[in-house]
Design a protein around this motif. Structure first.
Motif, PDB file in Angstrom:
ATOM      1  N   ASN A   1       4.916  -0.618   7.462  1.00 10.73           N
ATOM      2  CA  ASN A   1       3.738  -0.116   8.158  1.00 10.73           C
ATOM      3  C   ASN A   1       3.876   1.373   8.473  1.00 10.73           C
ATOM      4  O   ASN A   1       2.945   2.162   8.301  1.00 10.73           O
ATOM      5  N   ALA A   2       5.084   1.772   8.939  1.00 10.24           N
ATOM      6  CA  ALA A   2       5.324   3.187   9.239  1.00 10.24           C
ATOM      7  C   ALA A   2       5.244   4.032   7.978  1.00 10.24           C
ATOM      8  O   ALA A   2       4.695   5.148   7.996  1.00 10.24           O
ATOM      9  N   LEU A   3       5.769   3.521   6.868  1.00  5.20           N
ATOM     10  CA  LEU A   3       5.700   4.268   5.606  1.00  5.20           C
ATOM     11  C   LEU A   3       4.260   4.414   5.138  1.00  5.20           C
ATOM     12  O   LEU A   3       3.867   5.464   4.621  1.00  5.20           O
ATOM     13  N   MET A   4       3.462   3.358   5.333  1.00  5.64           N
ATOM     14  CA  MET A   4       2.056   3.435   4.954  1.00  5.64           C
ATOM     15  C   MET A   4       1.356   4.569   5.701  1.00  5.64           C
ATOM     16  O   MET A   4       0.635   5.372   5.111  1.00  5.64           O
ATOM     17  N   PHE A   5       1.590   4.659   7.016  1.00  9.53           N
ATOM     18  CA  PHE A   5       0.948   5.707   7.784  1.00  9.53           C
ATOM     19  C   PHE A   5       1.495   7.087   7.414  1.00  9.53           C
ATOM     20  O   PHE A   5       0.752   8.058   7.320  1.00  9.53           O
ATOM     21  N   ALA A   6       2.817   7.172   7.218  1.00  8.40           N
ATOM     22  CA  ALA A   6       3.413   8.465   6.889  1.00  8.40           C
ATOM     23  C   ALA A   6       2.883   9.013   5.570  1.00  8.40           C
ATOM     24  O   ALA A   6       2.824  10.231   5.374  1.00  8.40           O
ATOM     25  N   SER A   7       2.506   8.106   4.662  1.00  5.14           N
ATOM     26  CA  SER A   7       2.032   8.544   3.345  1.00  5.14           C
ATOM     27  C   SER A   7       0.519   8.678   3.258  1.00  5.14           C
ATOM     28  O   SER A   7      -0.015   9.037   2.212  1.00  5.14           O
ATOM     29  N   ALA A   8      -0.171   8.377   4.364  1.00  4.51           N
ATOM     30  CA  ALA A   8      -1.623   8.268   4.293  1.00  4.51           C
ATOM     31  C   ALA A   8      -2.335   9.602   4.158  1.00  4.51           C
ATOM     32  O   ALA A   8      -3.448   9.661   3.655  1.00  4.51           O
ATOM     33  N   TRP A   9      -1.696  10.673   4.623  1.00  3.43           N
ATOM     34  CA  TRP A   9      -2.371  11.969   4.631  1.00  3.43           C
ATOM     35  C   TRP A   9      -1.660  12.933   3.696  1.00  3.43           C
ATOM     36  O   TRP A   9      -0.440  12.954   3.622  1.00  3.43           O
ATOM     37  N   PRO A  10      -2.401  13.739   2.973  1.00  4.20           N
ATOM     38  CA  PRO A  10      -1.770  14.694   2.060  1.00  4.20           C
ATOM     39  C   PRO A  10      -0.964  15.741   2.814  1.00  4.20           C
ATOM     40  O   PRO A  10      -1.257  16.066   3.965  1.00  4.20           O
ATOM     41  N   LEU A  57       0.830  -1.203   0.000  1.00  9.59           N
ATOM     42  CA  LEU A  57       0.000   0.000   0.000  1.00  9.59           C
ATOM     43  C   LEU A  57       0.866   1.255   0.000  1.00  9.59           C
ATOM     44  O   LEU A  57       0.577   2.227  -0.699  1.00  9.59           O
ATOM     45  N   ALA A  58       1.941   1.241   0.794  1.00 10.18           N
ATOM     46  CA  ALA A  58       2.827   2.403   0.856  1.00 10.18           C
ATOM     47  C   ALA A  58       3.507   2.644  -0.482  1.00 10.18           C
ATOM     48  O   ALA A  58       3.655   3.798  -0.922  1.00 10.18           O
ATOM     49  N   ALA A  59       3.939   1.569  -1.140  1.00 11.51           N
ATOM     50  CA  ALA A  59       4.594   1.721  -2.441  1.00 11.51           C
ATOM     51  C   ALA A  59       3.634   2.298  -3.467  1.00 11.51           C
ATOM     52  O   ALA A  59       4.004   3.146  -4.289  1.00 11.51           O
TER      53      ALA A  59
END
Length: 596
Positions: free
Chosen positions: A366-375, A231-233
């Protein structure tokens, strides 16, 4: 003790007794004499766990660890990789079970997890099943900090209109590969490897199914999902590269976003990235950085930079030259997380890696997914706080350049910094209209705010710059602190949320470092701030000099943000500029950009 509890205790003891016998036979006769029985014992326990008996997880953990070690020692890479997968399943099961009870994950398991994190990538690479290495790495690096990250609900995780469709296409493609792998007759010598590939593809596909189902309902909750980095990628467009040193050699596994035309996972050997060599080099660097002589410190940093360039970047770019100039997220495991991967030059040009690609470091997928989740926020709302520590209290020397640094950073946004204390000997324009004397919990920030109210101030901004002393407590990471009028510990900050998509700069010594207890998503300031809602965190791995060069580095970074650059690009350019201008490598080499 009830009947069921008594039965479980008896089963635990029986497995422990069998393991002791296997270890004794291994010691007396060698691993080859015991390895097959170790495999059978592990499979007996995994069969029980697979039938829903979660209380078998500790037994799977122990038997998988022993099986992994024996098979890796004998070069039986497929069975070692399979054992590693079962180890990760046991870790996730235990995490879930302890979470249900509100209990803490056992500290005594971290040493084994460290060992597994350092060996699994090389084993999966040698087995020819890099996806297995990714799954195990994510299981070991994605442990939640209590319920801190798990409590965050993400809305609109996949921002691009076609992102969900790309995942669905990946799911369809993956299912067809699995169908062919399971239905086509194989040579018996490679059937087990092909079956393993189909199994791990299935694990990822099942997690993607779950993610898409939750996404269709408008939300996704963090948890034990191998789909996190996928998801993060997709969200970031980055290639996610897991890397780890090993006992004999290291390895890297590259995870590509679906729809890029590349395999989901690829791997490459890092033949000179040995765990013992990395530890020795880091110990040498630590000793040199404690020496007052500037030349000694700078030479030590150049030496470790050269080692990282030779052992990490040279083989990575040799195998995947398309990474140069691309968007890349490194997820270092084990001791490699303490290396200056972000700033090491990749070749003889001397240009840091972060100046040649859009590079970031992430504690886990998992951390990258959260870091990228918000604009990213549409407007920049800064908070700039500095403590020059003029009185040298608590054993720390004064760091006067934090004042011009804070003023230059604040000026980029047209605001004034909050300065914690003044130099009692300063007059006129140099005099800071704040407190003087020793730092204490009662010393107010300019404007009346208390130091321990810093978390509240941080929640009101989306670009946060904190300049002062930092204290890393590797054994008790929650006691690590940034010193702004008084110690502001990580435990204090964790009780608060940041504004989603925030950028946080820790212009302080050591706070990008981590302790030895966690193998991947280390409990330190970067991982914690990302869990609190930040998308980007800039922090230093070691002590940095207080100097005009630091003022220029941080000023240039924030000026890049004002120009509209992303934090990772802006900081990479600021570091590259500092290196080109001849700034000391002890300064620019220490910092890393974490997050998206």
């Amino acid at each position: 003790m009830g009947f069921l509890a008594s039965r479980r205790a008896a089963e635990y003891e029986k497995v422990a007794e069998d393991l002791r016998a296997l270890q004794l036979r291994r010691h007396r006769e060698g691993a080859a004499a015991a390895v097959d029985d170790a495999w059978r014992l592990m499979r007996r326990c995994t069969d029980k766990l697979g039938r829903g008996k979660a209380w078998y997880a500790p037994m799977v953990l122990d038997t998988a660890r022993v099986s992994f070690g024996m098979h890796a020692e004998l070069g039986r890479w497929f069975t070692a990789a399979t054992s590693g997968l079962w180890y990760s399943v046991a870790v996730r099961t235990l995490e879930s079970e302890f979470g249900k009870r509100g209990a803490t994950f056992p500290d005594e398991l971290y040493a084994d997890m460290q060992m597994m994190a350092e060996m699994v990538l090389d084993v999966a690479h040698r087995a020819g099943v890099p996806v297995a290495g990714y799954i195990v790495a994510e299981a070991l690096t994605g442990l939640r900090m209590g319920t801190r990250t798990a409590a965050r609900e993400l809305a609109g995780l996949l921002g691009e209109p076609d992102a969900a469709e790309r995942l669905r296409e990946f799911r369809r493609h993956n299912r067809e590969i699995r169908r062919q792998a399971l239905s086509t007759p194989k040579d018996p010598r490679i059937d087990s490897v092909e079956t393993l590939r189909a199994a791990v593809d299935g694990l990822v596909a099942d997690d993607v199914d779950t993610a898409l189902d939750r996404l269709s309902k408008g939300h996704l909750i963090a948890g034990s999902s191998t789909a996190s980095a996928v998801l993060a990628a997709v969200r970031t467009g980055r290639s996610v590269v897991y890397l780890a040193p090993g006992a004999v050699a290291g390895a890297a596994i590259r995870l590509n976003a679906p729809g890029t035309g590349r395999d989901l996972c690829e791997s490459v050997a890092l033949p000179d990235l040995r765990a013992t060599a990395v530890r020795d080099r880091l110990d040498t660097l630590g000793a040199a950085l404690a020496v007052p002589a500037r030349g000694v410190r700078d030479r030590a940093v150049r030496s470790v930079h050269a080692m990282v360039g030779e052992t990490v970047w040279k083989p990575l770019l040799g195998a995947w030259p398309d990474l140069m100039g691309a968007e890349v997220a490194l997820a270092p495991l084990g001791e490699s997380s303490r290396l200056p991967l972000y700033t090491a030059p990749v070749d003889d040009s001397g240009v840091p890696a972060c100046g040649l690609m859009d590079l970031t470091v992430t504690p886990s997928g998992n951390a990258l997914m959260f870091a990228s989740a918000w604009p990213r926020p549409s407007g920049l709302e800064p908070l700039v706080v500095a403590d020059p520590w003029f009185d040298g209290g608590r054993g720390f020397g004064s760091i006067p350049f934090t004042v011009p640094e804070a003023r230059r950073v604040a000026a980029a946004y047209g605001v004034e910094p909050l300065l914690v204390r003044r130099d009692a000997g300063a007059t006129g324009e140099g005099r800071l209209p704040t407190t003087s004397g020793s730092a204490s919990p009662s010393a107010p920030l300019e404007g009346g705010a208390r130091p321990l109210e810093l978390a509240g101030l941080m929640a009101s901004a989306n670009v946060i710059h904190l300049s002062g002393h930092g204290v890393l407590e590797p054994i008790r990471p929650l006691d690590s602190a940034v010193l702004l009028g008084a110690p502001v510990p990580l435990s204090e900050l964790l009780g608060h949320d940041l504004r989603r998509g925030s950028t946080v700069v820790l212009s302080a010594c050591h706070l990008g470092g981590i302790g030895p207890r966690m193998p991947g998503e280390q409990l330190g300031f970067p991982a914690a701030l990302l869990a609190m809602g930040a998308s980007s965190v800039v922090a230093a791995l070691w002590a940095v000099p207080d100097s005009e060069e630091a003022v220029a580095l941080m000023g240039g970074f924030h000026e890049g943000l004002v120009e509209g650059l992303s934090p990772s690009v802006a900081f990479g350019r600021a570091v590259a500029r500092a290196a080109a201008d001849g700034a000391r490598p002890t300064l620019w080499g220490a910092f890393t950009h974490f997050g998206a």
